[in-house]
Design a protein around this motif. Structure first.
Motif, mmCIF file in Angstrom:
data_model
loop_
_atom_site.group_PDB
_atom_site.id
_atom_site.type_symbol
_atom_site.label_atom_id
_atom_site.label_comp_id
_atom_site.label_asym_id
_atom_site.label_seq_id
_atom_site.Cartn_x
_atom_site.Cartn_y
_atom_site.Cartn_z
ATOM 1 N N PHE A 1 18.703 23.510 23.146
ATOM 2 C CA PHE A 1 19.320 22.241 22.759
ATOM 3 C C PHE A 1 20.520 21.945 23.653
ATOM 4 O O PHE A 1 21.344 22.813 23.889
ATOM 5 C CB PHE A 1 19.768 22.276 21.294
ATOM 6 C CG PHE A 1 18.610 22.368 20.335
ATOM 7 C CD1 PHE A 1 17.896 21.228 19.981
ATOM 8 C CD2 PHE A 1 18.234 23.583 19.801
ATOM 9 C CE1 PHE A 1 16.826 21.317 19.111
ATOM 10 C CE2 PHE A 1 17.169 23.681 18.923
ATOM 11 C CZ PHE A 1 16.457 22.541 18.574
ATOM 12 N N ASP A 2 20.623 20.709 24.096
ATOM 13 C CA ASP A 2 21.728 20.303 24.965
ATOM 14 C C ASP A 2 22.895 19.826 24.098
ATOM 15 O O ASP A 2 23.123 18.633 23.926
ATOM 16 C CB ASP A 2 21.279 19.207 25.929
ATOM 17 C CG ASP A 2 22.345 18.863 26.958
ATOM 18 O OD1 ASP A 2 23.292 19.648 27.132
ATOM 19 O OD2 ASP A 2 22.225 17.797 27.583
ATOM 20 N N VAL B 1 21.891 11.788 19.381
ATOM 21 C CA VAL B 1 20.503 11.481 19.034
ATOM 22 C C VAL B 1 20.040 10.392 20.000
ATOM 23 O O VAL B 1 20.674 9.353 20.112
ATOM 24 C CB VAL B 1 20.394 10.999 17.571
ATOM 25 C CG1 VAL B 1 18.959 10.609 17.237
ATOM 26 C CG2 VAL B 1 20.892 12.076 16.616
ATOM 27 N N THR B 2 18.951 10.659 20.707
ATOM 28 C CA THR B 2 18.434 9.703 21.685
ATOM 29 C C THR B 2 17.034 9.243 21.290
ATOM 30 O O THR B 2 16.363 9.890 20.483
ATOM 31 C CB THR B 2 18.390 10.315 23.097
ATOM 32 O OG1 THR B 2 17.529 11.457 23.081
ATOM 33 C CG2 THR B 2 19.781 10.721 23.559
ATOM 34 N N TYR B 3 16.601 8.171 21.902
ATOM 35 C CA TYR B 3 15.303 7.592 21.536
ATOM 36 C C TYR B 3 14.133 8.565 21.698
ATOM 37 O O TYR B 3 13.419 8.790 20.736
ATOM 38 C CB TYR B 3 15.043 6.301 22.312
ATOM 39 C CG TYR B 3 13.665 5.760 22.065
ATOM 40 C CD1 TYR B 3 13.344 5.169 20.858
ATOM 41 C CD2 TYR B 3 12.664 5.888 23.019
ATOM 42 C CE1 TYR B 3 12.074 4.698 20.599
ATOM 43 C CE2 TYR B 3 11.394 5.416 22.773
ATOM 44 C CZ TYR B 3 11.103 4.819 21.566
ATOM 45 O OH TYR B 3 9.843 4.363 21.313
ATOM 46 N N PRO B 4 13.931 9.138 22.857
ATOM 47 C CA PRO B 4 12.726 9.973 22.952
ATOM 48 C C PRO B 4 12.821 11.272 22.162
ATOM 49 O O PRO B 4 11.821 11.898 21.871
ATOM 50 C CB PRO B 4 12.580 10.251 24.447
ATOM 51 C CG PRO B 4 13.927 10.039 25.018
ATOM 52 C CD PRO B 4 14.617 9.046 24.127
ATOM 53 N N ASN B 5 14.028 11.674 21.776
ATOM 54 C CA ASN B 5 14.194 12.948 21.074
ATOM 55 C C ASN B 5 14.615 12.766 19.621
ATOM 56 O O ASN B 5 15.287 13.606 19.055
ATOM 57 C CB ASN B 5 15.227 13.814 21.801
ATOM 58 C CG ASN B 5 14.748 14.207 23.172
ATOM 59 O OD1 ASN B 5 13.579 14.521 23.359
ATOM 60 N ND2 ASN B 5 15.632 14.151 24.144
ATOM 61 N N SER B 6 14.191 11.672 19.013
ATOM 62 C CA SER B 6 14.588 11.418 17.633
ATOM 63 C C SER B 6 13.493 11.819 16.640
ATOM 64 O O SER B 6 13.476 11.378 15.513
ATOM 65 C CB SER B 6 14.966 9.945 17.457
ATOM 66 O OG SER B 6 13.897 9.108 17.826
ATOM 67 N N ASN B 7 12.616 12.701 17.071
ATOM 68 C CA ASN B 7 11.545 13.209 16.234
ATOM 69 C C ASN B 7 12.140 13.996 15.063
ATOM 70 O O ASN B 7 13.022 14.826 15.233
ATOM 71 C CB ASN B 7 10.643 14.102 17.095
ATOM 72 C CG ASN B 7 9.523 14.729 16.308
ATOM 73 O OD1 ASN B 7 9.754 15.541 15.424
ATOM 74 N ND2 ASN B 7 8.309 14.367 16.653
ATOM 75 N N ILE C 1 12.167 17.842 15.414
ATOM 76 C CA ILE C 1 13.177 18.337 16.366
ATOM 77 C C ILE C 1 14.549 18.315 15.707
ATOM 78 O O ILE C 1 15.314 19.280 15.798
ATOM 79 C CB ILE C 1 13.176 17.501 17.660
ATOM 80 C CG1 ILE C 1 11.867 17.699 18.419
ATOM 81 C CG2 ILE C 1 14.373 17.859 18.535
ATOM 82 C CD1 ILE C 1 11.681 16.755 19.601
ATOM 83 N N LEU C 2 14.874 17.221 15.031
ATOM 84 C CA LEU C 2 16.178 17.108 14.383
ATOM 85 C C LEU C 2 16.332 18.129 13.261
ATOM 86 O O LEU C 2 17.402 18.724 13.091
ATOM 87 C CB LEU C 2 16.383 15.684 13.860
ATOM 88 C CG LEU C 2 16.449 14.599 14.927
ATOM 89 C CD1 LEU C 2 16.537 13.216 14.288
ATOM 90 C CD2 LEU C 2 17.606 14.833 15.886
ATOM 91 N N LEU D 1 16.989 21.462 14.912
ATOM 92 C CA LEU D 1 18.366 21.525 15.395
ATOM 93 C C LEU D 1 19.344 21.704 14.242
ATOM 94 O O LEU D 1 20.257 22.534 14.320
ATOM 95 C CB LEU D 1 18.717 20.273 16.200
ATOM 96 C CG LEU D 1 20.176 20.143 16.640
ATOM 97 C CD1 LEU D 1 20.628 21.344 17.458
ATOM 98 C CD2 LEU D 1 20.377 18.850 17.420
#
Length: 134
Positions: A88-89, A109-115, A118-119, A122
């Motif tokens: 995780f960045d 939280v970004t658009y392509p990584n808002s699954n 994944i959240l 994290l």
């Protein structure tokens, strides 16, 4: 100095915008009009969802940048490193960027990584890292 300012065209015009920049800006605005609102709403919804997953750690912010204030520099660095090692960045933000004693993690939280999965992963790893490293 006055002579150069008044008669040196490369100096004066080197800071002007490129004509192609206008075309790119127009395309960007059109692109935003077609998909931007939907993506922004998705990111904000994912940010709220992530904050719910954090429970008491949640800072209750209304945007995609979520600060997790841990206070101490060393703890903040250790938790950030642990999460980075897990893929995780997550960045540690410390003085002088923030006030002493207010070191924090910055999660975006970004658009392509808002699954959701994944959240959730994290959030779980963040809680575990804080519990294990503090």
């Amino acid at each position: 100095k006055e002579y150069l300012v008044n008669f040196s065209r490369p100096f004066i015009f080197s800071t002007a915008c490129l004509p192609s920049l206008c075309v790119l800006l127009k395309s960007s605005v059109e692109y935003w009009d077609s998909i931007g609102k939907d993506r922004a709403e998705r990111v904000l919804a994912a940010s709220r969802q992530f904050q719910e997953m954090l429970g008491p750690l949640s800072p209750n912010v209304s945007g995609p940048i979520i600060p997790i204030v841990l206070g101490h520099n060393e703890i903040t660095l250790r938790v950030a490193k642990s999460l980075q090692d897990q893929g995780f960045d997550v960045r540690a933000i410390r003085p002088p960027t923030v006030a002493p004693g207010k070191s924090r993690l910055r999660i975006t939280v970004t658009y392509p990584n808002s699954n959701t999965e994944i959240l959730a992963d994290l959030a779980s790893r963040l809680k575990n890292s804080i519990r294990n490293l503090t």
